[in-house]
Design an enzyme around this catalytic site. Structure first.
Site, PDB file in Angstrom:
ATOM      1  CE  LYS A 114      -4.361  -1.661   1.644  1.00  0.00           C
ATOM      2  NZ  LYS A 114      -5.374  -1.619   2.512  1.00  0.00           N
ATOM      3  CE  LYS A 196      -4.821  -8.821  -2.020  1.00  0.00           C
ATOM      4  NZ  LYS A 196      -5.559  -8.232  -0.918  1.00  0.00           N
ATOM      5  CE  LYS A 199     -12.977  -5.046   0.438  1.00  0.00           C
ATOM      6  NZ  LYS A 199     -12.205  -4.375   1.102  1.00  0.00           N
TER       7      LYS A 199
HETATM    8  P1  TYM Z   1     -10.589  -6.724   3.035  1.00  0.00           P
HETATM    9  O1  TYM Z   1     -11.682  -5.790   3.544  1.00  0.00           O
HETATM   10  O2  TYM Z   1      -9.543  -6.243   2.196  1.00  0.00           O
HETATM   11  O3  TYM Z   1     -11.281  -7.986   2.720  1.00  0.00           O
HETATM   12  C1  TYM Z   1     -12.253  -8.722   3.349  1.00  0.00           C
HETATM   13  C2  TYM Z   1     -11.877 -10.187   3.464  1.00  0.00           C
HETATM   14  O4  TYM Z   1     -11.983 -10.682   2.009  1.00  0.00           O
HETATM   15  C3  TYM Z   1     -10.721 -11.353   1.986  1.00  0.00           C
HETATM   16  N1  TYM Z   1     -10.276 -11.202   0.730  1.00  0.00           N
HETATM   17  C4  TYM Z   1     -10.000 -12.371  -0.325  1.00  0.00           C
HETATM   18  N2  TYM Z   1      -9.968 -13.590  -0.271  1.00  0.00           N
HETATM   19  C5  TYM Z   1     -10.154 -14.362  -1.367  1.00  0.00           C
HETATM   20  N3  TYM Z   1      -9.553 -13.754  -2.577  1.00  0.00           N
HETATM   21  C6  TYM Z   1      -9.301 -12.436  -2.538  1.00  0.00           C
HETATM   22  N4  TYM Z   1      -8.977 -12.103  -3.844  1.00  0.00           N
HETATM   23  C7  TYM Z   1      -9.634 -11.441  -1.614  1.00  0.00           C
HETATM   24  N5  TYM Z   1      -9.329 -10.230  -1.533  1.00  0.00           N
HETATM   25  C8  TYM Z   1      -9.671 -10.043  -0.146  1.00  0.00           C
HETATM   26  C9  TYM Z   1      -9.928 -10.761   2.958  1.00  0.00           C
HETATM   27  O5  TYM Z   1      -8.643 -11.734   3.287  1.00  0.00           O
HETATM   28  C10 TYM Z   1     -10.616 -10.505   4.101  1.00  0.00           C
HETATM   29  O6  TYM Z   1     -11.027 -11.723   4.792  1.00  0.00           O
HETATM   30  N6  TYM Z   1      -7.824  -6.154   7.301  1.00  0.00           N
HETATM   31  C11 TYM Z   1      -8.871  -6.953   6.788  1.00  0.00           C
HETATM   32  C12 TYM Z   1     -10.157  -6.293   7.285  1.00  0.00           C
HETATM   33  C13 TYM Z   1     -10.003  -6.724   8.959  1.00  0.00           C
HETATM   34  C14 TYM Z   1     -10.121  -7.732   9.709  1.00  0.00           C
HETATM   35  C15 TYM Z   1     -10.045  -7.474  11.238  1.00  0.00           C
HETATM   36  C16 TYM Z   1     -10.505  -8.987   9.302  1.00  0.00           C
HETATM   37  C17 TYM Z   1      -9.809  -5.613   9.909  1.00  0.00           C
HETATM   38  N7  TYM Z   1      -9.886  -6.257  11.312  1.00  0.00           N
HETATM   39  C18 TYM Z   1     -10.220  -8.256  12.182  1.00  0.00           C
HETATM   40  C19 TYM Z   1     -10.379 -10.023  10.429  1.00  0.00           C
HETATM   41  C20 TYM Z   1     -10.320  -9.826  11.624  1.00  0.00           C
HETATM   42  C21 TYM Z   1      -9.090  -6.304   5.419  1.00  0.00           C
HETATM   43  O7  TYM Z   1      -8.563  -5.529   4.857  1.00  0.00           O
HETATM   44  O8  TYM Z   1     -10.154  -7.111   4.575  1.00  0.00           O
END
Ligand code: TYM
Length: 330
Positions: A114, A196, A199
């Site tokens: 990032k 990957k 979004k």
């Molecule tokens: P975020 O918002 O980027 O993504 C949400 C969830 O989707 C999963 N993910 C994917 N899984 C499979 N293939 C992909 N291409 C893909 N892109 C995203 C992510 O692994 C995630 O599970 N840091 C986290 C949010 C967060 C969080 C937490 C999660 C903040 N606090 C506490 C668990 C527990 C994040 O940026 O997710």
């Protein structure tokens, strides 16, 4: 509260939630909520580490709530809430900050990625992001964190911080475990199978948004990158087709081998049009519920405020112990 296992996970209200977010995380939550006590958060403070447009941020937050509900997260079974509604998240972050070493954050791949992508805004929040995530998880005495595989490093840090706190001040935190499924934990981008699905990609052809219309889905699948050759096969040498095959398998529940057999003597075009229909069919009931919830925003807001109340009570239980252990007055 029973001695049921506690689950915690979250999604950032940024960009367009896609099929990777669903298959990597939300799909697994649906199974877990049947057996365990689940807490699902919309992590708006995390999203602020990248500049958000204040005029649409609230809409994005509500959109994730609608996506949770439309996907089948049931507020009667699970707690759904917005991170900034529970102030204990930032309170615990500060305390954990005092236990986190700078090199531990310096080596986070997401921070490195990032920092390159948003080079004009490498802010302290972006650096500290994993500590806020650790606070999210530890506040709820979480046993299991179901996520995609890009979160592995953050969960490892969470465990380190929990153990460090417990060692210095005495036992307070449960040590959580990540739950990263073998299949679907890393759905790749449609325009580049080596990256990957993301979004926040500036190219909409990268992802399949959960809210994409059938026409757009057909178009995106049609133009998705494929590999050389024409076999439809799960194969390390065929990352693009393997990714599409995995999406087909996870959404249709048909075994991979059966899908391979079905398209054995057929080309990519036929496979792709079959896949597009699987996705359109899968998203139809989801999108109908999503639309319906759009007409009933008061209901959604109500779910969030009830969720926040329940989450606050759990978080405060932990914070009372934390404050006492570190010698604060309250
Ligand atoms: P975020 O918002 O980027 O993504 C949400 C969830 O989707 C999963 N993910 C994917 N899984 C499979 N293939 C992909 N291409 C893909 N892109 C995203 C992510 O692994 C995630 O599970 N840091 C986290 C949010 C967060 C969080 C937490 C999660 C903040 N606090 C506490 C668990 C527990 C994040 O940026 O997710």
């Amino acid at each position: 509260m029973t001695n049921q296992k506690r689950i915690f996970s979250g999604v950032q209200p940024t960009g367009n939630l896609h099929i990777g977010n669903y298959l990597g995380a939300i799909k697994n939550w649906l199974e877990l909520q049947e057996k365990y006590q689940c807490v699902f958060c919309i992590v708006d403070y995390h999203a602020l580490t990248v500049r958000q447009n204040p005029k649409i941020f609230q809409k994005k937050i509500l959109e994730v709530a609608k996506i949770y509900l439309a996907a089948g997260i049931d507020p009667e079974k699970s707690i759904i809430f917005v991170q900034s509604d529970v102030l204990q998240h930032t309170e615990l972050t500060w305390i954990l900050n005092t236990l986190t070493k700078i090199p531990e954050l310096n080596r986070m791949t997401q921070f490195k990625e990032k920092s390159e992508r948003f080079e004009k805004n490498v802010n302290v929040g972006l650096f500290d992001y994993p500590v806020l995530m650790a606070a999210d998880i530890l506040l709820y005495q979480t046993d299991i964190v179901p996520v995609g595989d890009d979160q592995t490093q953050h969960i490892e840090l969470t465990k380190i911080l929990a153990k460090r706190f417990n060692k210095i001040y005495g036992p307070v935190f449960k040590i959580p475990e990540g739950l990263i499924k073998k299949e679907g934990a890393r759905i790749m981008a449609l325009d580049n199978p080596m990256k990957k699905m993301s979004k926040s990609s500036t190219n909409p052809a990268n992802y399949l948004a959960l809210t994409d219309s059938p026409e757009i889905i057909r178009k995106k699948i049609k133009s998705a990158v494929t590999d050389s050759g024409k076999e439809i096969k799960l194969d390390l040498q065929k990352p693009a087709v393997s990714n599409l095959l995995m999406i087909y398998h996870l959404l249709s529940q048909q075994p991979i081998q059966e899908i391979e057999k079905k398209y054995q003597s057929k080309g990519y075009a036929e496979f792709k049009s079959g896949l597009a229909e699987i996705i359109v069919e899968f998203l139809k009931p989801f999108q109908e519920k999503f639309q319906e919830l759009g007409k009933n925003e008061d209901y959604v807001k109500n779910v969030l405020s009830e969720g926040a109340e329940k989450a606050q009570a759990l978080a405060e239980e932990t914070m009372k112990k934390v404050r006492k252990k570190i010698g604060l007055i309250n």
